[in-house]
Design an enzyme around this catalytic site. Structure first.
Site, PDB file in Angstrom:
ATOM      1  N   SER A 158      34.566  33.531  38.859  1.00 10.41           N
ATOM      2  CA  SER A 158      34.636  34.099  40.209  1.00 10.41           C
ATOM      3  C   SER A 158      34.017  35.495  40.292  1.00 10.41           C
ATOM      4  O   SER A 158      33.334  35.818  41.266  1.00 10.41           O
ATOM      5  CB  SER A 158      36.093  34.148  40.677  1.00 10.41           C
ATOM      6  OG  SER A 158      36.645  32.859  40.704  1.00 10.41           O
ATOM      7  N   HIS A 198      37.353  39.656  41.532  1.00 11.42           N
ATOM      8  CA  HIS A 198      36.552  39.409  42.731  1.00 11.42           C
ATOM      9  C   HIS A 198      35.951  40.711  43.264  1.00 11.42           C
ATOM     10  O   HIS A 198      34.753  40.780  43.563  1.00 11.42           O
ATOM     11  CB  HIS A 198      37.416  38.752  43.815  1.00 11.42           C
ATOM     12  CG  HIS A 198      37.778  37.339  43.513  1.00 11.42           C
ATOM     13  ND1 HIS A 198      38.292  36.475  44.457  1.00 11.42           N
ATOM     14  CD2 HIS A 198      37.698  36.614  42.359  1.00 11.42           C
ATOM     15  CE1 HIS A 198      38.513  35.290  43.915  1.00 11.42           C
ATOM     16  NE2 HIS A 198      38.170  35.362  42.627  1.00 11.42           N
TER      17      HIS A 198
END
Length: 255
Positions: free
Chosen positions: A130, A181
């Site tokens: 991610s 993230h």
């Protein structure tokens, strides 16, 4: 940029070998670790996961290896589909070497942020691509702000919509590595000035094989109608893939 026009998986692999290899690694590791449950798979997972306690003891390779490991099927498919959608355009624009560098460095930035922010405890573990994928979004956002000739308004809107939805899900879904993230995105954005130097805008024409030369081209009076029809079909495919990503994210919340 984000509408796949390849005629087969083989052609996709030939055009985007780096994206293909990364996705294959994701799937192979999932099969070895989660499906076959092989002893070697368990060792790979134990030695590859991000773990702040062991990283603090000097096992720095975990900052890199954890980028390619995932927690279950939905996590593997979600990140792999996101990479298939948003990775190919950048691989063509940047070239293989720059794309690999951008992907890995953004993933490292996400994991370094996790290491700095999260507590240094034995049970603080994290896996997934991610951070690297959000790094790709960071590059796209830099492109939209400072290299506007590289991306058109329609594709820019797609990036913004997916990014906003992804960020909302980041803070709403439990068990998400928020630091990866955010810092992955920041890492990608920071790489923008360097990684986008001499980059060329994505073009489907550059994907045409040499055997599809002008000598074989024939006039087709219905080509514009066909082009509009194909565009509509590809839009449907793109939105279908987007819905799949959202569903996988929601389902992953309960798995």
């Amino acid at each position: 940029m984000f509408i796949r026009t390849e005629r087969s998986i083989k052609e996709f692999i030939q055009l985007y070998p780096v994206v293909s290899v990364i996705v294959i690694i994701h799937l192979l590791l999932f099969v070895i670790i989660d499906i076959l449950s092989l002893q070697i798979g368990n060792l790979i997972y134990q030695w590859g996961v991000g773990n702040n306690f062991y990283i603090n003891q000097g096992e720095y390779w975990r900052l890199l290896t954890s980028i390619f490991l995932h927690a279950g099927l939905s996590h593997t498919l979600f990140n792999s589909l996101a990479l298939i959608l948003f990775g190919p355009a950048l691989e063509q624009m940047l070239g293989k070497f720059k794309f690999v560098a951008a992907y890995v460095l953004a993933g490292l930035a996400g994991n370094l942020g996790t290491y700095i922010i999260e507590p240094t405890m034995f049970d603080t573990i994290y896996v997934g691509a991610s951070g690297a994928i959000y790094g790709l979004f960071g590059i796209y956002i830099y492109m939209m702000l400072f290299q506007k000739h590289l991306i058109d308004s329609q594709n820019a809107r797609i990036v913004v919509i997916i990014l906003v939805i992804g960020l909302v899900m980041t803070f709403l879904r439990p068990g998400i590595n928020i630091a990866a993230h955010i810092f992955g995105f920041i890492g990608g954005f920071a790489l923008g000035p360097l990684i986008l130097s001499n980059a060329k805008a994505f073009s489907v024409w550059r994907n045409q094989r040499s055997d599809n030369s002008a000598s074989t081209a024939q006039f087709d009076p219905n080509r514009w109608q066909k082009k509009r029809t194909n565009k509509k079909i590809m839009k449907r495919i793109l939105w279908t893939a987007f819905v799949i990503l959202v569903v996988l994210g929601i389902v992953g919340r309960f798995l």
